[in-house]
Design a protein around this motif. Structure first.
Motif, PDB file in Angstrom:
ATOM      1  N   VAL A 303    -107.445   3.360  33.739  1.00  0.00           N
ATOM      2  CA  VAL A 303    -106.244   3.604  32.921  1.00  0.00           C
ATOM      3  C   VAL A 303    -106.090   5.090  32.646  1.00  0.00           C
ATOM      4  O   VAL A 303    -105.019   5.672  32.844  1.00  0.00           O
ATOM      5  N   ARG A 304    -107.162   5.723  32.184  1.00  0.00           N
ATOM      6  CA  ARG A 304    -107.040   7.127  31.797  1.00  0.00           C
ATOM      7  C   ARG A 304    -106.855   8.049  32.994  1.00  0.00           C
ATOM      8  O   ARG A 304    -106.450   9.209  32.841  1.00  0.00           O
ATOM      9  N   LYS A 305    -107.171   7.554  34.198  1.00  0.00           N
ATOM     10  CA  LYS A 305    -107.006   8.353  35.410  1.00  0.00           C
ATOM     11  C   LYS A 305    -105.697   8.079  36.135  1.00  0.00           C
ATOM     12  O   LYS A 305    -105.414   8.678  37.170  1.00  0.00           O
ATOM     13  N   THR A 306    -104.889   7.175  35.594  1.00  0.00           N
ATOM     14  CA  THR A 306    -103.609   6.826  36.219  1.00  0.00           C
ATOM     15  C   THR A 306    -102.663   8.017  36.183  1.00  0.00           C
ATOM     16  O   THR A 306    -102.604   8.757  35.195  1.00  0.00           O
ATOM     17  N   ASP A 307    -101.890   8.196  37.244  1.00  0.00           N
ATOM     18  CA  ASP A 307    -100.909   9.278  37.292  1.00  0.00           C
ATOM     19  C   ASP A 307     -99.932   9.152  36.120  1.00  0.00           C
ATOM     20  O   ASP A 307     -99.385   8.074  35.857  1.00  0.00           O
ATOM     21  N   GLY A 308     -99.752  10.237  35.418  1.00  0.00           N
ATOM     22  CA  GLY A 308     -98.799  10.255  34.315  1.00  0.00           C
ATOM     23  C   GLY A 308     -99.349   9.746  33.004  1.00  0.00           C
ATOM     24  O   GLY A 308     -98.636   9.759  31.983  1.00  0.00           O
ATOM     25  N   PHE A 309    -100.632   9.305  32.983  1.00  0.00           N
ATOM     26  CA  PHE A 309    -101.178   8.750  31.739  1.00  0.00           C
ATOM     27  C   PHE A 309    -101.171   9.780  30.618  1.00  0.00           C
ATOM     28  O   PHE A 309    -100.785   9.474  29.487  1.00  0.00           O
ATOM     29  N   ALA A 310    -101.619  10.989  30.906  1.00  0.00           N
ATOM     30  CA  ALA A 310    -101.713  12.010  29.855  1.00  0.00           C
ATOM     31  C   ALA A 310    -100.353  12.272  29.216  1.00  0.00           C
ATOM     32  O   ALA A 310    -100.246  12.410  27.993  1.00  0.00           O
ATOM     33  N   GLU A 311     -99.315  12.313  30.035  1.00  0.00           N
ATOM     34  CA  GLU A 311     -97.976  12.576  29.504  1.00  0.00           C
ATOM     35  C   GLU A 311     -97.485  11.419  28.648  1.00  0.00           C
ATOM     36  O   GLU A 311     -96.918  11.625  27.555  1.00  0.00           O
ATOM     37  N   ARG A 312     -97.701  10.192  29.110  1.00  0.00           N
ATOM     38  CA  ARG A 312     -97.281   9.020  28.334  1.00  0.00           C
ATOM     39  C   ARG A 312     -98.063   8.920  27.032  1.00  0.00           C
ATOM     40  O   ARG A 312     -97.500   8.620  25.970  1.00  0.00           O
ATOM     41  N   ALA A 313     -99.366   9.165  27.107  1.00  0.00           N
ATOM     42  CA  ALA A 313    -100.197   9.093  25.916  1.00  0.00           C
ATOM     43  C   ALA A 313     -99.764  10.140  24.894  1.00  0.00           C
ATOM     44  O   ALA A 313     -99.710   9.859  23.686  1.00  0.00           O
ATOM     45  N   ALA A 314     -99.461  11.336  25.356  1.00  0.00           N
ATOM     46  CA  ALA A 314     -99.060  12.413  24.442  1.00  0.00           C
ATOM     47  C   ALA A 314     -97.818  12.019  23.650  1.00  0.00           C
ATOM     48  O   ALA A 314     -97.694  12.344  22.469  1.00  0.00           O
ATOM     49  N   GLN A 315     -96.905  11.301  24.272  1.00  0.00           N
ATOM     50  CA  GLN A 315     -95.664  10.911  23.613  1.00  0.00           C
ATOM     51  C   GLN A 315     -95.846   9.745  22.652  1.00  0.00           C
ATOM     52  O   GLN A 315     -95.145   9.652  21.640  1.00  0.00           O
ATOM     53  N   GLN A 316     -96.802   8.852  22.962  1.00  0.00           N
ATOM     54  CA  GLN A 316     -96.907   7.619  22.188  1.00  0.00           C
ATOM     55  C   GLN A 316     -98.107   7.558  21.236  1.00  0.00           C
ATOM     56  O   GLN A 316     -98.008   6.965  20.156  1.00  0.00           O
ATOM     57  N   VAL A 317     -99.237   8.135  21.634  1.00  0.00           N
ATOM     58  CA  VAL A 317    -100.426   8.085  20.768  1.00  0.00           C
ATOM     59  C   VAL A 317    -101.024   9.458  20.503  1.00  0.00           C
ATOM     60  O   VAL A 317    -101.954   9.580  19.705  1.00  0.00           O
ATOM     61  N   GLY A 318    -100.504  10.500  21.175  1.00  0.00           N
ATOM     62  CA  GLY A 318    -100.973  11.852  20.929  1.00  0.00           C
ATOM     63  C   GLY A 318    -101.898  12.372  22.010  1.00  0.00           C
ATOM     64  O   GLY A 318    -102.362  11.637  22.883  1.00  0.00           O
TER      65      GLY A 318
END
Length: 359
Positions: A303-318
């Motif tokens: 999950v954490r290595k999925t493309d775009g995860f960091a960007e999605r996480a930043a918007q929703q959970v920080g």
């Protein structure tokens, strides 16, 4: 242990994933119940709901992951329930927050759970933001000097929960904040604020991003401060999710009578560290076989290595680190340990400020 050391263990944890064992686990057609011991309106709900569909995509067999809620007694009800659960088929996951960790740390007599009995598979950090009603927010200038003569109302889950971080911070700033205890989740505190029943509030990053930021955008709330984040050397710095917002440390330094050294500061920082940098943890129940554990660790790692995860996480959970496997285990130790001095200070403060006895 510092966050730097925890982060280093993230890479190491991937080594623990045993591919042959993971391949033997098949959760096809199953429903995973991810139990959250809070109401559906708070930050833990948003955290679990963010990860649940991503976890479903990565677990073998792509089972459905359903988030369920078991609020009560500031999360100790759900945690006590989970303590009694044992592995059956790999379909139970439990999520904790700092409000579950703090009663454990303080020796709350209602606690009948033991973290060392559970199996951590993922942990992530978060932050927190305190905000004011518009009238009082207009008086905030980066210090709390103009707020000291105001009587604030705050909806609280309880002084022994994660709420002790804002309650102690506001007291250190010399503010008069009267908590109304008994709400089932921080989302309920936000609703009190929205209805005008509370005049000050705080939310974890995911809840703030999900709802409170809209209050700010519409002029119904004014941000006061974040709790901050830890750098590699354990210093409090600005939260990467809220880089333009002052930290409590900055506001304290700007406020007459507030000190960033001494017993109160050391205790506040100790509980901040226990409650936020590794705040939310996902556990499997006692007795879970290694192959099932490995499957969950591998899934969260993917999950954490999925493309775009960091960007999605930043918007929703920080913007916060996600630990898995060995990293999650080390994070759990970090989040469930405070010094005897910090515990003693907070225990005495709870008795003096709120008449709360933990004996």
């Amino acid at each position: 242990m510092t966050i730097k050391h925890l982060a280093a263990s993230v890479a190491a944890s991937a080594i623990l994933i045993a591919a042959p064992a993971v391949a033997e686990v098949d959760l096809s057609g199953e429903t995973i119940e991810w139990v959250i011991p809070f109401s559906e309106t708070g930050g833990s709900a948003k955290w679990a709901n963010f990860f649940a569909p991503l976890l479903s995509e990565q677990l073998p067999g792509n089972p459905t992951v359903v988030v369920k809620f078991m609020p009560g007694a500031g999360s100790t009800k759900g945690a006590n329930w989970f303590q009694e659960q044992e592995h059956e088929d790999g379909t139970l996951l439990f999520g904790t927050s700092g409000s579950t960790q703090f009663p454990f740390l303080l020796g709350d007599p209602r606690v009948r759970y033991e973290y060392s009995d559970w199996i951590p598979v993922m942990a992530s950090g978060t932050g927190g933001v305190a905000y004011l009603n518009p009238e009082d927010g207009a008086k905030f200038d980066g210090s709390a000097n103009a707020l000291k003569d105001i009587d604030f109302i705050y909806g609280s889950q309880g002084a022994t929960r994660l709420d002790l971080v804002p309650l102690l911070a506001w007291e250190m700033l010399g503010m008069n904040v009267e908590p109304v205890f008994g709400i089932k989740g921080r989302g309920d505190g936000r609703l009190m604020f929205e209805r005008g029943e509370a005049t000050i509030d705080y939310q974890t990053s995911s809840a703030y991003l999900g709802a409170s930021a809209d209050l700010v955008a519409s002029g119904k709330a004014v941000p006061m401060m974040s709790w901050g984040a830890l750098d590699d050397d354990g210093n409090i710095v600005r939260d990467p999710t809220f880089p333009d917002m002052p930290t409590f440390k900055e506001v304290c330094e700007a406020t007459d009578g507030c000190e960033t050294s001494g017993e109160a500061w050391d205790a506040w920082k100790a509980f901040f560290i226990a409650g936020f940098p590794v705040q939310k943890i996902a556990f499997l129940p006692a007795g879970t076989p290694q192959d099932v554990t490995d499957a969950y660790v591998a899934a969260f790692d993917a999950v954490r290595k999925t493309d775009g995860f960091a960007e999605r996480a930043a918007q929703q959970v920080g913007k916060y680190p996600v630990f898995v496997g060995q990293g999650a285990a080390r994070a759990t130790v970090e989040g469930t340990t405070v010094s005897a001095e910090a515990k003693a200070f907070v225990t005495n403060w709870l008795q003096e400020a709120y008449g709360v006895s933990l004996k």
